[in-house]
Design an enzyme around this catalytic site. Sequence first.
Site, short mmCIF file in Angstrom:
data_model
loop_
_atom_site.label_atom_id
_atom_site.label_comp_id
_atom_site.label_asym_id
_atom_site.label_seq_id
_atom_site.Cartn_x
_atom_site.Cartn_y
_atom_site.Cartn_z
N ASN A 145 8.53 54.89 47.11
CA ASN A 145 8.24 53.48 46.75
C ASN A 145 7.81 53.31 45.29
O ASN A 145 8.15 52.32 44.65
CB ASN A 145 7.22 52.87 47.72
N GLY A 219 2.55 59.85 51.36
CA GLY A 219 3.68 59.55 52.24
C GLY A 219 3.17 58.99 53.54
O GLY A 219 2.05 58.46 53.62
N SER A 220 3.95 59.13 54.58
CA SER A 220 3.59 58.51 55.86
C SER A 220 2.54 59.36 56.60
O SER A 220 2.43 60.58 56.37
CB SER A 220 4.84 58.37 56.72
N THR A 221 1.84 58.72 57.49
CA THR A 221 0.81 59.42 58.29
C THR A 221 1.45 60.53 59.12
O THR A 221 0.92 61.63 59.22
CB THR A 221 0.08 58.40 59.19
N GLU A 222 2.62 60.23 59.65
CA GLU A 222 3.32 61.21 60.48
C GLU A 222 3.61 62.50 59.69
O GLU A 222 3.34 63.60 60.14
CB GLU A 222 4.64 60.56 60.90
N GLY A 224 2.15 63.38 56.90
CA GLY A 224 0.85 63.93 56.47
C GLY A 224 0.29 64.91 57.49
O GLY A 224 -0.28 65.95 57.13
N GLU A 241 -2.67 61.00 50.95
CA GLU A 241 -2.70 59.53 50.83
C GLU A 241 -1.59 59.01 51.73
O GLU A 241 -0.41 59.18 51.43
CB GLU A 241 -2.45 59.09 49.37
N CYS A 275 1.98 50.98 49.97
CA CYS A 275 1.02 51.44 50.98
C CYS A 275 -0.11 50.44 51.14
O CYS A 275 -0.60 50.22 52.24
CB CYS A 275 0.49 52.81 50.62
N GLU A 448 -8.10 59.86 45.32
CA GLU A 448 -7.38 59.97 44.05
C GLU A 448 -8.08 59.10 43.01
O GLU A 448 -8.80 58.15 43.36
CB GLU A 448 -5.92 59.53 44.22
P1 NAD Z 1 7.54 60.30 54.02
O1 NAD Z 1 6.28 60.80 54.63
O2 NAD Z 1 8.75 60.23 54.83
O3 NAD Z 1 7.93 61.18 52.74
C1 NAD Z 1 7.04 61.42 51.68
C2 NAD Z 1 7.42 62.71 51.00
O4 NAD Z 1 7.20 63.79 51.91
C3 NAD Z 1 8.88 62.80 50.57
O5 NAD Z 1 8.94 63.47 49.33
C4 NAD Z 1 9.49 63.65 51.67
O6 NAD Z 1 10.65 64.34 51.26
C5 NAD Z 1 8.36 64.62 51.95
N1 NAD Z 1 8.42 65.30 53.24
C6 NAD Z 1 9.19 65.01 54.32
N2 NAD Z 1 8.94 65.90 55.32
C7 NAD Z 1 7.99 66.75 54.85
C8 NAD Z 1 7.28 67.84 55.41
N3 NAD Z 1 7.50 68.26 56.66
N4 NAD Z 1 6.37 68.48 54.66
C9 NAD Z 1 6.10 68.06 53.40
N5 NAD Z 1 6.74 67.02 52.81
C10 NAD Z 1 7.66 66.37 53.52
O7 NAD Z 1 7.14 58.90 53.39
P2 NAD Z 1 8.10 57.85 52.67
O8 NAD Z 1 8.94 57.22 53.73
O9 NAD Z 1 8.75 58.49 51.50
O10 NAD Z 1 7.03 56.80 52.11
C11 NAD Z 1 6.55 55.73 52.87
C12 NAD Z 1 5.18 56.04 53.44
O11 NAD Z 1 4.31 56.48 52.42
C13 NAD Z 1 4.52 54.81 54.02
O12 NAD Z 1 3.89 55.14 55.24
C14 NAD Z 1 3.47 54.44 53.00
O13 NAD Z 1 2.39 53.69 53.48
C15 NAD Z 1 3.07 55.77 52.50
N6 NAD Z 1 2.46 55.66 51.17
C16 NAD Z 1 1.12 55.89 51.06
C17 NAD Z 1 0.50 55.73 49.84
C18 NAD Z 1 -0.97 55.98 49.68
O14 NAD Z 1 -1.41 56.16 48.57
N7 NAD Z 1 -1.73 56.01 50.73
C19 NAD Z 1 1.27 55.36 48.73
C20 NAD Z 1 2.63 55.14 48.88
C21 NAD Z 1 3.22 55.31 50.13
#
Ligand code: NAD
Length: 467
Positions: A145, A219-222, A224, A241, A275, A448
């Site tokens: 994003n 990235g996503s909670t899942e 994470g 995050e 996010c 952060e």
């Molecule tokens: P995502 O979790 O699918 O991917 C994030 C990153 O993780 C990507 O680079 C992806 O390639 C990598 N990834 C995928 N599988 C992995 C694994 N098993 N181990 C390690 N890394 C892996 O998230 P997304 O769809 O790219 O982003 C959207 C999500 O991110 C939303 O839930 C959003 O709320 C969250 N987000 C949070 C913040 C915050 O600061 N809290 C900021 C921006 C986005």
Amino acid sequence: MSDYKLWISGKPVDGAAEMSVLNPATEEPFATIARSDKTLVDEAIASAGAAQKMWAKTPITERQAVLTKIADALNARNEEIARILTTEQGKPIMESTAEVAYTEAFIRYFATMDLAVEVVQDDATKRVEVHRRPLGVVACIIPWNFPLLIAAFKVPLALLAGNGCVLKPAPTTPVTGAIFAEICADILPAGLVNTVNDENDLGAYLTGHPGVAKVSFTGSTETGKKVMASAAGTLKRLTLELGGNDPAIVLPDVDVKETAAKMYAAAFMNCGQVCLALKRAYVHESIYHEMCEELASLANATIVGDGLDPKTQLGPLNNKMQYEKVKGFLANARQVGQIVAGGDVPEGRGYFITPTIVCDVRDGDEIVDLEQFGPIMPLIKFSCIDDVLARVNRLNFGLGASVWSNDLDKAKEIAMQMESGTVWINTHLDFGPNIPFGGAKQSGIGVEFAQEGLYEFTQIQVINQAK
Ligand code: NAD
């Protein structure tokens, strides 16, 4: 030969394969980029580890100066990077220009930060100092994003603390990451910032790798949770995050028109793919109807289109997977609520969905309880403050939240009962490099920005000297 390479040991490197990067406004490929395999991940980590050993010995003033040079380089290339960012991510060009400028500003602020030694005791018996040592290699994992800004939340502070980095952008937005790494390679000692590009297949390998000391993940909670599991084997330090489902509580005393405009901006920036976007609005029943109408007229007036067109105010979703997901939320909204603006999926190419306001929805509906991460804003009615507080706090998310009222004491009292890492009053989505940022509950672990954020890239070392 790909248009963009990996960066390893300070040099552009071919991948084990090549990936295409699509423009989400046209669904056409606009660039190719080198893709990593496990051997290239090993090389990236080894390069960061080797470079970090010397870097850790440099005085912090030298590291601060380097960050300023990176900020200068971003400034010089703002226009070029902004165009590429819009082409790979989809956001309107004005938002991309702002993202590059914000990235520069964050790095300039980080360049003023220090890691001073703290003396916690100095008396006749002993002198005790607390030092902050680098950790080693930090894996910086970025979502799609804000591919540039979020990289700059991590890499510069990791470097300032004396670490080496491996930067892994998201598969659909790797080009801005490659440009950021190229800028770093031009300025930094060779090998301090390296890249890994994947198709969502190398994250587990990177986060489980014994050569990585810390993972800074957004990235996503899942995902994470998966990162936490794979980092457990070597007890890596973690900053996570994660996702959010930010609520807003809107009290009856607000100016509806003014508040609606601010809420709308906080919900639809970057096509809702933020996010900290406002993702569920709890509006007092006495102004509910008026607020729905006001937001609907803002949505109807929004210009949707290709982000490269300067008139565009809302671009496409970034990728097909997210587009399909948001279309599912739209179907749910149609079923359980009343769509008062938007709700259209224009025919033709591009992942476009018009900005959508959905009223008469309730807690428990998918569109309210799940993170929609798209251009849909659900409005939920409330009548009693205690009741609405319990309702907003019932989810596992806890990233941001806001309260809107002209009674600032009351708003603060409510804010302090909301279970979120950040609660705004009469604004939403305001953050800065001097303000610590972190999620409560399942929205994250760690912080952060600010001094707390810098400390997360360090290991405490106590020097305890007897007298
Ligand atoms: P995502 O979790 O699918 O991917 C994030 C990153 O993780 C990507 O680079 C992806 O390639 C990598 N990834 C995928 N599988 C992995 C694994 N098993 N181990 C390690 N890394 C892996 O998230 P997304 O769809 O790219 O982003 C959207 C999500 O991110 C939303 O839930 C959003 O709320 C969250 N987000 C949070 C913040 C915050 O600061 N809290 C900021 C921006 C986005």
